[in-house]
Design a protein around this motif. Structure first.
Motif, short mmCIF file in Angstrom:
data_model
loop_
_atom_site.label_atom_id
_atom_site.label_comp_id
_atom_site.label_asym_id
_atom_site.label_seq_id
_atom_site.Cartn_x
_atom_site.Cartn_y
_atom_site.Cartn_z
N PRO A 144 0.83 -1.21 0.00
CA PRO A 144 0.00 0.00 0.00
C PRO A 144 0.86 1.26 0.00
CG PRO A 144 0.03 -1.01 2.18
CD PRO A 144 0.70 -1.97 1.24
N GLY A 145 0.36 2.30 -0.68
CA GLY A 145 1.06 3.58 -0.67
C GLY A 145 2.23 3.67 -1.61
N ALA A 206 -2.81 -9.26 -12.14
CA ALA A 206 -3.85 -9.24 -11.11
C ALA A 206 -3.39 -8.35 -9.97
CB ALA A 206 -4.12 -10.66 -10.62
N GLY A 207 -4.31 -8.01 -9.11
CA GLY A 207 -3.96 -7.20 -7.96
C GLY A 207 -4.31 -5.73 -8.16
N ALA A 208 -4.14 -4.95 -7.10
CA ALA A 208 -4.54 -3.55 -7.13
C ALA A 208 -3.77 -2.75 -8.16
CB ALA A 208 -4.36 -2.93 -5.74
N HIS A 244 -10.56 4.63 -4.69
CA HIS A 244 -10.07 5.95 -4.32
C HIS A 244 -8.75 5.84 -3.56
CE1 HIS A 244 -9.76 9.77 -2.12
NE2 HIS A 244 -10.45 10.28 -3.12
N HIS A 245 -8.68 4.90 -2.62
CA HIS A 245 -7.48 4.73 -1.80
C HIS A 245 -6.27 4.34 -2.65
CE1 HIS A 245 -4.88 3.55 1.51
NE2 HIS A 245 -4.72 2.37 0.92
N HIS A 246 -6.43 3.29 -3.45
CA HIS A 246 -5.30 2.79 -4.24
C HIS A 246 -4.94 3.76 -5.37
CE1 HIS A 246 -4.73 -1.13 -2.36
NE2 HIS A 246 -6.05 -1.26 -2.32
N PHE A 247 -5.93 4.41 -5.97
CA PHE A 247 -5.65 5.35 -7.05
C PHE A 247 -4.81 6.51 -6.53
CE2 PHE A 247 -6.30 8.48 -10.31
CZ PHE A 247 -6.55 7.77 -11.47
N LYS A 248 -5.18 7.04 -5.38
CA LYS A 248 -4.43 8.16 -4.82
C LYS A 248 -3.05 7.73 -4.36
CE LYS A 248 -5.06 12.37 -2.22
NZ LYS A 248 -6.02 13.24 -1.51
N ALA A 249 -2.93 6.50 -3.89
CA ALA A 249 -1.62 6.00 -3.48
C ALA A 249 -0.65 5.95 -4.65
CB ALA A 249 -1.76 4.60 -2.87
N ALA A 252 -1.04 10.02 -6.53
CA ALA A 252 -1.00 11.20 -5.65
C ALA A 252 -2.16 12.15 -5.94
CB ALA A 252 0.33 11.93 -5.75
N MET A 253 -3.22 11.65 -6.56
CA MET A 253 -4.41 12.46 -6.81
C MET A 253 -5.62 11.54 -6.90
SD MET A 253 -3.58 13.56 -10.78
CE MET A 253 -1.82 13.72 -10.46
N SER A 254 -6.80 12.14 -6.78
CA SER A 254 -8.03 11.35 -6.89
C SER A 254 -8.35 11.11 -8.37
CB SER A 254 -9.19 12.11 -6.24
OG SER A 254 -9.52 13.25 -7.03
#
Length: 323
Positions: A144-145, A206-208, A244-249, A252-254
């Motif tokens: 993550p991140g 596969a995966g985020a 939203h969480h993974h995209f911003k990670a 660095a934006m929504s």
């Protein structure tokens, strides 16, 4: 608050590398780039996805769009901003982009005597996946991140295959056969180096990371349409909150901020290439409010559309930095 990725120590050299060999390889790479990029700007090469950049002085901030790619600076330095995250690299550090990302960038160290010189190689996801599969490289668990941009120390083991690829441009009859071999070694060196985990994630189907790559592609294909987060999340098989969480990670934006940047950059290109007025360009990219378009354009590019485009048509050198 600005998030910065601290530069690695400039005297970092792997213990098995003679500093003299590394310095000599950097000098040769700089000389090759200077020869293939005799004037300021971006210069494509005969090898697909390989390009050279030269810039003879510090630049103002320039909006660009990075594809998945590896960039090695042989001379000078550059600063890249992805949302609030900041990345700086120089002759001892390379930049790795794992996704299609809109960025702000500027040259921070360059002069006519010692221009900024870099070589960039696009990363082909198919070749990357094949390499990971063929050699049984360990898969990287999702972290993550993890941003879509990263800076790493440039070792001799990475410069040498890049030099071999660049030298092959002088013998075009050998390029189709030996070029892909050099490219494979370059990718292998990155995959097995300090940033290999990021690149291996990009190779996974596969995966985020894969889902965010598909979300980015979906937004690029549909950027003129109103963005419904629920529809995007469904298209990539994620919940809206997870998207939203993974995209911003990664970016660095929504997703909405990402779409906005795509719209504004495309509108700018339309005004320059098709000579559209601001209102027509705004409508073409999906804006319904001309005043909103003008406000957001000014916020991103630093001046209103008409003034910005007039400056670009006059050939402002600050906008010539593309990679």
């Amino acid at each position: 608050m600005t998030m910065s990725q601290p530069a690695l120590p400039l005297d970092t050299v792997a213990s098995d590398e003679a500093p003299g060999r590394l310095a000599a390889a950097r000098r040769e790479l700089a000389s090759c780039i200077a020869r293939h990029a005799p004037v300021d700007g971006t210069h494509p090469s005969a090898y697909p996805g390989l390009s050279f950049v030269r810039f003879s002085g510090p630049s103002g901030s320039n909006c660009g769009f990075y594809r998945p790619s590896l960039t090695i600076a042989a001379q000078g330095a550059k600063r890249v901003e992805l949302g609030e995250a900041v990345y700086e690299y120089d002759e001892r550090h390379f930049l790795l982009s794992s996704f299609d990302l809109p960025v702000q960038a500027r040259i921070t160290c360059a002069s006519r005597a010692e221009p900024y010189l870099c070589v960039a190689l696009d990363i082909d996801p198919q070749r990357l996946g094949e390499l990971v599969g063929e050699h049984g490289l360990p898969s990287a668990p999702e972290a993550p991140g993890m941003r879509g941009l990263a800076v790493g120390t440039t070792p001799l083991a990475l410069i040498e295959p890049m030099l071999r690829l660049v030298r092959l441009l002088d013998t075009p009859e050998h390029l189709p056969v030996l070029g892909p071999l050099a490219e494979r070694e370059i990718l292998y060196r990155v995959l097995t180096g300090e940033l290999g985990r990021r690149l291996r994630q990009a190779a996974l189907s596969a995966g985020a990371s894969s889902q965010i790559a598909r979300a980015i592609a979906w937004i690029k294909e549909n950027y003129t349409e109103p963005l419904r987060i629920e529809a995007l999340a469904q298209a990539v098989n994620m919940s809206p909150s997870s998207l939203h969480h993974h995209f911003k990670a990664v970016t660095a934006m929504s997703p909405l901020q990402f779409q906005k940047q795509l719209r504004l950059r495309e509108a700018r290109m339309l005004m320059l290439s098709e000579l559209l007025d601001a209102g027509s360009a705004a409508r073409r990219v999906g804006y319904e409010s001309a005043s909103q378009f003008s406000r957001e354009y000014s916020r991103l590019f630093g001046s209103p559309p008409l003034r910005d485009v007039a400056r670009l048509r006059d050939g402002d050198p600050a906008e010539t930095v593309a990679a």
